[in-house]
Design a protein around this motif. Structure first.
Motif, PDB file in Angstrom:
ATOM      1  N   ALA A 183      -3.934  -1.737  72.540  1.00  0.00           N
ATOM      2  CA  ALA A 183      -2.756  -1.086  73.138  1.00  0.00           C
ATOM      3  C   ALA A 183      -2.020  -2.042  74.071  1.00  0.00           C
ATOM      4  N   GLN A 184      -2.785  -2.738  74.893  1.00  0.00           N
ATOM      5  CA  GLN A 184      -2.159  -3.604  75.895  1.00  0.00           C
ATOM      6  C   GLN A 184      -1.454  -4.804  75.257  1.00  0.00           C
ATOM      7  N   SER A 185      -2.114  -5.422  74.285  1.00  0.00           N
ATOM      8  CA  SER A 185      -1.469  -6.592  73.649  1.00  0.00           C
ATOM      9  C   SER A 185      -0.205  -6.149  72.914  1.00  0.00           C
ATOM     10  N   ARG A 186      -0.224  -4.902  72.411  1.00  0.00           N
ATOM     11  CA  ARG A 186       0.954  -4.378  71.694  1.00  0.00           C
ATOM     12  C   ARG A 186       2.126  -4.151  72.650  1.00  0.00           C
ATOM     13  N   VAL A 187       1.824  -3.525  73.809  1.00  0.00           N
ATOM     14  CA  VAL A 187       2.911  -3.264  74.767  1.00  0.00           C
ATOM     15  C   VAL A 187       3.428  -4.573  75.339  1.00  0.00           C
ATOM     16  N   LEU A 188       2.531  -5.533  75.553  1.00  0.00           N
ATOM     17  CA  LEU A 188       2.983  -6.840  76.053  1.00  0.00           C
ATOM     18  C   LEU A 188       3.904  -7.513  75.043  1.00  0.00           C
ATOM     19  N   MET A 189       3.682  -7.258  73.770  1.00  0.00           N
ATOM     20  CA  MET A 189       4.539  -7.858  72.740  1.00  0.00           C
ATOM     21  C   MET A 189       5.872  -7.106  72.643  1.00  0.00           C
ATOM     22  N   LEU A 190       5.791  -5.748  72.516  1.00  0.00           N
ATOM     23  CA  LEU A 190       6.983  -4.966  72.165  1.00  0.00           C
ATOM     24  C   LEU A 190       7.774  -4.480  73.360  1.00  0.00           C
ATOM     25  N   GLY A 191       7.073  -4.309  74.489  1.00  0.00           N
ATOM     26  CA  GLY A 191       7.759  -3.747  75.658  1.00  0.00           C
ATOM     27  C   GLY A 191       8.217  -2.329  75.367  1.00  0.00           C
ATOM     28  N   ASP A 192       9.452  -2.019  75.738  1.00  0.00           N
ATOM     29  CA  ASP A 192       9.962  -0.649  75.584  1.00  0.00           C
ATOM     30  C   ASP A 192       9.868  -0.158  74.151  1.00  0.00           C
ATOM     31  N   ALA A 193       9.953  -1.087  73.198  1.00  0.00           N
ATOM     32  CA  ALA A 193       9.941  -0.650  71.779  1.00  0.00           C
ATOM     33  C   ALA A 193       8.636   0.042  71.427  1.00  0.00           C
ATOM     34  N   SER A 194       7.630  -0.136  72.287  1.00  0.00           N
ATOM     35  CA  SER A 194       6.334   0.510  71.966  1.00  0.00           C
ATOM     36  C   SER A 194       6.180   1.830  72.722  1.00  0.00           C
ATOM     37  N   THR A 195       7.231   2.197  73.470  1.00  0.00           N
ATOM     38  CA  THR A 195       7.130   3.444  74.251  1.00  0.00           C
ATOM     39  C   THR A 195       8.231   4.388  73.757  1.00  0.00           C
ATOM     40  N   ASP A 196       8.276   5.595  74.337  1.00  0.00           N
ATOM     41  CA  ASP A 196       9.309   6.552  73.887  1.00  0.00           C
ATOM     42  C   ASP A 196      10.516   6.483  74.831  1.00  0.00           C
ATOM     43  N   SER A 197      10.763   5.276  75.366  1.00  0.00           N
ATOM     44  CA  SER A 197      11.911   5.176  76.282  1.00  0.00           C
ATOM     45  C   SER A 197      13.209   5.288  75.492  1.00  0.00           C
ATOM     46  N   ASP A 198      14.276   5.709  76.196  1.00  0.00           N
ATOM     47  CA  ASP A 198      15.584   5.792  75.531  1.00  0.00           C
ATOM     48  C   ASP A 198      16.661   5.362  76.536  1.00  0.00           C
ATOM     49  N   ALA A 199      17.902   5.595  76.187  1.00  0.00           N
ATOM     50  CA  ALA A 199      19.015   5.092  77.023  1.00  0.00           C
ATOM     51  C   ALA A 199      18.951   5.669  78.445  1.00  0.00           C
TER      52      ALA A 199
END
Ligand code: F6P
Length: 554
Positions: free
Chosen positions: A440-456
């Motif tokens: 999970a951590q290596s994925r979020v470090l790679m993708l950043g917001d793209a790995s979360t449900d963040s939006d505008a």
């Protein structure tokens, strides 16, 4: 001056600089979904799997790095290393830690002499001591068996053996079950003072581990230990013969300290301190896990040595790990590197690597003595990953600092399937949690917001930068063999980086100065005023003197 082309003038170097400019404008999420690249950037060697797919690179860049390695003659440098050439140019020495893991049947002639018999003679001495301590034949001055071993050493004479003893705690044989192995390194005496209060002189065996046998940290701890023993029985020869072993390249200095030859294990100048846990310096490991497990660790390292010297660069794990390290530190200018093991048994692997990497490659002058115009070794630190998530991961996710990371995870653990108890099942689920967090951590470090449900509408304080590259290193399971392979992987990775950077990874002139200045300062604390000292240090000396008087305010 050799006809060697400066690194920065190589065509291969300039190509990579161009690629780096392009990569620095991209985000890792732009590379993440290329399934092809995952196949191209994952490599296997025995029990280790190296995944580079979260690195800011593509196949063209990897090919460019391999071409740079060929341009600087890395294959030739590897053969020089393992065949005992003088690769440590400022001290005129070989660096033959790989010879320490050669099987008895091998031969390796250095300066006309086969070094393998001496290596195995040393292993036989280690084995003999281990056997005598485990079988309770080794007796203290009062005739009692040894219950506690205390290794007194610092740097490479401490960090490697300590790391291995903690990592292999589950591999203690029955014969060693009652033996406690302790490590003392700090010059201030805290560790030793705490420890001596829990030990009995008649059942304690001290190992003085010091390649030079001049390091004041170690000799001062050894002196305190000797005084503690002499309080129990005022007979130095008897005490030292029964309770002190010396591990060093300096037999005369060990003898001068009082250690009888029978209690000395020698190693050689061609073994660097931070590469020495495979030599007599590894005695505490063998005492802790037994000779069979220590030899299995050597075998794992030997496996990696063979892989390193035989595999083509493009599928050579130490080469790939080293090239990625150079790509991040020098071409992408990432100046911090985190070591994140997702297994508590590897808790001390980061601090071991801190010395191995930064004392080897923390250099700014090349092998020709010319100042280096590019970044070399990054600051390297680490912690058990899941704990670090509650310590410094905030900086990794939302800070301003670019950081590269190595995620290290044994895949199989708690594999005693005969144990169906609830506690064992719970441990197995904890291991799964660790693996899940690693991914999970290596994925979020790679993708950043793209790995979360963040939006505008997500506020900035909740956004994740991502774009932090990482390597994931999976180990089938942690055993003496795979630990040996893991350590050797990083030893050779460090060497690969040194060749690309054209630095000598086997000297450490930067730390020799500290040792000399400390001697002068020790005298200054007595004299209080010393000619030629800077005003700042002089002021502090005087404040220390006045504060040392009880009741004086700072
Ligand atoms: O840190 C400097 C250093 O020389 C290291 O390279 C070495 O591992 C450590 O000090 C201890 O040196 P010795 O084993 O000679 O006591």
């Amino acid at each position: 001056m050799s006809n060697r082309i400066p690194r920065v003038e190589l065509g291969e170097w300039c190509y990579l600089q161009g690629k780096a400019k392009v990569m620095q404008r991209m985000h890792l999420r732009d590379l993440a979904d290329d399934k092809e690249r995952n196949q191209q950037l994952t490599f296997r060697a025995g029990p280790l799997l190296l995944d580079l797919s979260k690195q800011k690179m593509d196949e063209a860049i990897l090919t460019g790095l391999v071409k740079l390695a060929e341009a600087v003659e890395l294959p030739k440098a590897i053969q020089s290393l393992v065949t005992g050439d003088v690769v440590n140019n400022t001290e005129g020495r070989s660096a033959l830690h790989s010879a320490l893991r050669l099987p008895k049947s091998a031969t390796l002639c250095v300066g006309g002499q086969d070094v393998v018999p001496a290596v195995h003679h040393s292993l036989a001495r280690i084995s003999n001591i281990v056997q005598r301590v485990h079988s309770r034949q080794w007796r203290g001055f009062s005739g009692r068996a040894i219950t506690d071993v205390v290794n007194i050493g610092v740097g490479g004479s401490d960090l490697g053996p300590f790391m291995a003893c903690q990592a292999l705690n589950e591999f203690v044989p029955e014969a060693a079950a009652r033996l406690q192995v302790h490590f003392v390194s700090s010059i201030d005496g805290t560790q030793l003072a705490d420890l001596l209060g829990t030990l009995r002189p008649e059942t304690t065996l001290f190992i003085i581990s010091s390649k030079s046998f001049t390091t004041i940290d170690t000799l001062s701890n050894a002196h305190t230990a000797l005084q503690w023993m002499l309080k129990a029985i005022a007979d130095k020869d008897l005490v030292v013969a029964h309770h002190f072993i010396g591990i060093s390249t300096q037999p005369q200095r060990m003898s001068a300290w009082g250690i009888p030859e029978a209690n000395q294990i020698l190693f050689w100048e061609w073994v660097g301190g931070r590469f020495s846990l495979w030599s007599g310096i590894g005695l505490p490991i063998a005492l802790k896990v037994g000779m069979a497990n220590f030899e299995s660790m050597l075998a794992g390292a030997h496996f990696m040595d063979c892989h390193f010297s035989e595999q083509p660069l493009v599928s050579n794990l130490p080469v790939l790990l080293g090239l990625v390290g150079v790509w991040n530190a020098t071409f992408l200018d990432i100046r911090a590197h985190a070591i994140l093991p997702y297994d508590g048994r590897l808790k001390y692997f980061p601090s071991y690597l801190s010395q191995l990497e930064m004392e080897s490659n923390g250099k700014s002058v090349d092998k020709q003595g010319v100042a280096i115009p590019y970044s070399t070794c990054p600051v390297l630190w680490g912690e058990v990953g899941s704990n670090a998530q509650h310590a410094f991961y905030q900086l990794l996710h939302q800070g301003t600092q670019a950081v590269s990371s190595d995620f290290i995870a044994p895949v199989r653990r708690y594999t005693d399937y005969s144990d169906s108890g609830e506690a064992h099942k719970s441990l197995q689920s904890q291991h799964q949690l660790a693996l899940a967090n690693c991914l999970a951590q290596s994925r979020v470090l790679m993708l950043g917001d793209a790995s979360t449900d963040s939006d505008a509408n997500t506020p900035n304080f909740k956004r994740y930068r991502g774009n932090q590259p990482s390597t994931t290193l999976l180990i089938d399971e942690l055993t003496p063999y795979t630990l040996g392979a893991l350590v050797a992987l990083y030893e050779h990775k460090v060497f690969v980086m040194s060749v690309i950077w054209d630095v000598n990874p086997f000297d450490q002139w930067g730390v020799e100065l500290g040792k000399k200045i400390a001697d002068k300062m020790t005298q200054a604390l007595v004299d209080q005023v010393v000619e030629g000292l800077d005003a700042s240090t002089q002021y502090l000396l005087q404040k220390i003197a006045s504060m040392a008087e009880k009741g004086e305010q700072a």
